[in-house]
Design an enzyme around this catalytic site. Structure first.
Site, mmCIF file in Angstrom:
data_model
loop_
_atom_site.group_PDB
_atom_site.id
_atom_site.type_symbol
_atom_site.label_atom_id
_atom_site.label_comp_id
_atom_site.label_asym_id
_atom_site.label_seq_id
_atom_site.Cartn_x
_atom_site.Cartn_y
_atom_site.Cartn_z
ATOM 1 N N GLU A 89 -9.357 15.956 -32.145
ATOM 2 C CA GLU A 89 -8.570 14.724 -32.112
ATOM 3 C C GLU A 89 -8.219 14.342 -33.527
ATOM 4 O O GLU A 89 -9.092 14.244 -34.391
ATOM 5 C CB GLU A 89 -9.385 13.621 -31.441
ATOM 6 C CG GLU A 89 -8.571 12.367 -31.234
ATOM 7 C CD GLU A 89 -9.268 11.391 -30.300
ATOM 8 O OE1 GLU A 89 -10.341 11.735 -29.771
ATOM 9 O OE2 GLU A 89 -8.728 10.285 -30.123
ATOM 10 N N GLY A 90 -6.949 14.152 -33.788
ATOM 11 C CA GLY A 90 -6.521 13.750 -35.115
ATOM 12 C C GLY A 90 -6.132 12.280 -35.104
ATOM 13 O O GLY A 90 -6.371 11.566 -34.128
ATOM 14 N N GLY A 133 -3.269 11.850 -32.234
ATOM 15 C CA GLY A 133 -3.271 12.370 -30.879
ATOM 16 C C GLY A 133 -4.392 13.361 -30.650
ATOM 17 O O GLY A 133 -5.117 13.734 -31.559
ATOM 18 N N VAL A 134 -4.504 13.744 -29.400
ATOM 19 C CA VAL A 134 -5.535 14.702 -29.015
ATOM 20 C C VAL A 134 -4.863 16.062 -28.831
ATOM 21 O O VAL A 134 -3.767 16.152 -28.275
ATOM 22 C CB VAL A 134 -6.205 14.259 -27.693
ATOM 23 C CG1 VAL A 134 -7.319 15.222 -27.310
ATOM 24 C CG2 VAL A 134 -6.735 12.846 -27.815
ATOM 25 N N LYS A 172 -0.346 18.999 -28.280
ATOM 26 C CA LYS A 172 -0.747 17.744 -28.926
ATOM 27 C C LYS A 172 -0.151 16.591 -28.136
ATOM 28 O O LYS A 172 1.073 16.455 -28.037
ATOM 29 C CB LYS A 172 -0.223 17.716 -30.351
ATOM 30 C CG LYS A 172 -0.765 16.568 -31.176
ATOM 31 C CD LYS A 172 -0.176 16.637 -32.578
ATOM 32 C CE LYS A 172 -1.076 16.063 -33.623
ATOM 33 N NZ LYS A 172 -0.572 16.317 -34.965
ATOM 34 N N ASP A 193 0.238 16.068 -46.203
ATOM 35 C CA ASP A 193 -1.157 15.994 -45.757
ATOM 36 C C ASP A 193 -1.809 17.374 -45.800
ATOM 37 O O ASP A 193 -2.463 17.805 -44.861
ATOM 38 C CB ASP A 193 -1.219 15.402 -44.341
ATOM 39 C CG ASP A 193 -2.602 14.844 -44.011
ATOM 40 O OD1 ASP A 193 -3.406 14.667 -44.950
ATOM 41 O OD2 ASP A 193 -2.874 14.608 -42.824
#
Ligand code: ATP
Length: 510
Positions: A193-194, A197-198, A213, A311
């Site tokens: 999980e970020g 979202g999962v 996602k 990122d």
């Protein structure tokens, strides 16, 4: 009976016409009425569907990657950052106009084609792959300037999936397809999980393994993430970028479908669960780093507008079973048009990887990715987290600690102690030199990613030559000896001469 019907039809009515004529006129009138009302009904249905798509959502809390940081290990970072998103300098008004284009492109409500299409879509990379998009003028995504030197791969079709060539680059999935693929988004299939979202593991009906996602059910944020990912990587192909296979838009749901990358991520190999499988070797670390560098060089130097990932960190570097790197998670990416030196944006990213000038000013360009890449390289060399509060104060911040170690001629001690086979002296020096250049506080002095690729590639030869004598042979090093002993690398002059397309023409020589 028949004669009675005939008598009735030919009978004169009170308006002077025969019955059959009157019936004929009525039938024609009915047909005309139906033809007139049909379009009105279709328009009405479209409006109803759009209303449905605008339902308020957001039961799930907003999760933000916005950074609030303090001073760590001497690295001065801003204390908090506030919304400046979308303020684009140098009149690069990408977001609004181009996003609308993409919305239309994705049939997300602005295009008249929206409702004639299925509500759900899947991107399908057809045989033409990305190259079909390089000439896609209507697209808001990046197009290609160069191919082979950046490691581009052609996409192969996903056999057995429904094809939908309307976009020129995709099939369209339904939510049902993805429910089927992920066993109704079962817990057993959760990969992680970020922030937004999962991610589920799944298998499409044709057997293709995918990662799905499911963006958090917050339409505003999900919509933004969704657009950004599709705009950033929907059109591009590179063997070191995770491939976006499809997407789904259904009501409030936004899902992205990627190729499944089957060997964890760099963070898990360096610090987490994958360590159970053994220590990631130096060779594989360099292979992963080189792949990452190539993908970034491609994003920064080969496509237009360039893509700043924003990122870059070890958990976003996925790894396949041959230890090829695949950069993932483009949810924070920014597009930078030609001639634009930077964009001003809310500071996002992950603590420890964010370039100081970006953290302090919000001014973003590709050199921020270069900084994050430098941290990633140091992380791979040392096996340390970029920020580790479990360590003594002067070791908390990896970059600052590395500088201290090099300054005190202890660079040889920074290599990951868990490495079974230590790198050759020259290979270690090269890696440290490159990373130090990438994390230079002055963003102008950082190399371009294309230069980094050349430096790393040049490293392969001497590294292999010395491999036989590597154990225990790393001598005392400091910055000067790093410079002196790094072959023909002239960090200030030789590496970095650029050709007309901004690519480095001077090869980094061993
Ligand atoms: N295409 C993929 N194949 C295999 N695993 C994937 C894929 N994409 C993501 N994952 C895994 O899913 C998990 C969640 O990934 P995601 O990118 O959403 O978040 P994150 O990088 O862990 O966190 P953050 O949102 O802070 O960046 C990670 O463990 C990642 O390795």
């Amino acid at each position: 009976m028949a004669s009675a019907l005939y008598d009735f039809l030919v009978k004169q009515t009170s308006i002077g016409l025969r019955v059959w004529v009157v019936i004929g006129i009525c039938v024609i009138a009915l047909i005309v009425l139906i033809l007139t009302l049909l379009p009105v009904w279709i328009v009405f249905r479209r409006k109803t569907r759009r209303k449905f798509d605008k339902f308020p959502v957001s039961q799930i809390p907003n999760v933000s990657k916005e950074i609030t940081v303090d001073k760590v290990g001497g690295q001065s970072l801003a204390q908090s950052f506030h919304e400046r998103e979308g303020t684009v300098t140098n009149s690069h008004k990408y977001s609004e106009k181009d996003s609308e284009k993409t919305l239309a492109h994705l049939a997300m409500g602005k295009s008249s084609e929206v409702d004639t299409l299925s509500q759900c879509s899947s991107v399908y990379h057809n045989d033409r792959g990305g190259s079909s998009h390089s000439g896609d003028e209507g697209s808001s995504g990046p197009s290609r300037k160069a191919y082979s030197s950046y490691g581009l791969v052609s996409a192969s079709p996903l056999v057995g999936l429904p094809e939908f060539s309307h976009l020129g680059w995709g099939h369209w999935f339904t939510l049902r397809d993805l429910e089927y693929a992920t066993n109704r988004f079962s817990k057993e299939n959760v990969l992680g999980e970020g922030g937004y979202g999962v991610v589920y593991r799944g298998r499409l009906i044709n057997g293709t393994e995918v990662a799905v996602k499911k963006l958090l059910n917050n339409l505003g944020q999900a919509e933004k993430e969704f657009r950004v990912e599709v705009e950033a990587i929907g059109h591009v192909r590179h063997k070191n970028l995770v491939r976006l296979l499809g997407y789904c838009i259904e009501g409030i749901h936004r899902l992205l479908v990627y190729e499944y990358v089957n060997n964890g991520n760099l963070e898990q190999w360096l610090h987490g669960a994958m360590r159970q499988r053994g220590v990631l070797s130096w060779d594989n670390r360099i292979k992963i780093i080189l792949g990452t560098a190539k993908a970034l060089a491609y994003l920064h130097e080969a496509i237009e507008p360039k893509v700043v990932h924003r990122d870059i960190k070890s958990s976003n570097i996925l790894i396949d079973d041959e230890f090829n790197a695949k950069i993932s998670d483009f949810g924070l990416a920014k597009l930078l048009g030609s001639g634009k030196s930077h964009v001003t944006t809310r500071v996002m990213g992950t603590f420890g990887y964010v370039a100081p000038e970006y953290a302090n000013t919000g001014l973003l360009n590709e050199k921020s990715d270069v900084y994050s890449f430098g941290v990633l390289l140091l992380e791979s060399v040392t096996g340390r987290d970029p920020v580790d509060y479990g360590r003594p104060a002067n070791e908390v911040n990896l970059v600052e600690w590395l500088k201290l170690m090099v300054a005190s001629r202890r660079a040889e001690e920074v290599v990951d102690p868990s490495l079974e086979e230590k790198p050759a002296t020259r290979a270690l020096k090269r890696a440290l030199l490159i990373s130090l250049r990438c994390v230079d506080p002055d963003s102008e002095k950082r190399p371009k990613m294309g230069q980094v690729v050349r430096m790393l590639e040049a490293d392969e030869v001497p590294y292999r030559e010395d491999r036989r004598t590597r154990r225990g042979q790393i001598g005392s090093m400091d910055i000067e000896s790093l410079r002196e002993n790094s072959g023909s690398v002239d960090l200030d002059n030789k590496v970095g001469a650029s050709d007309s397309e901004g690519r480095t023409s001077q090869r980094f020589q061993a």
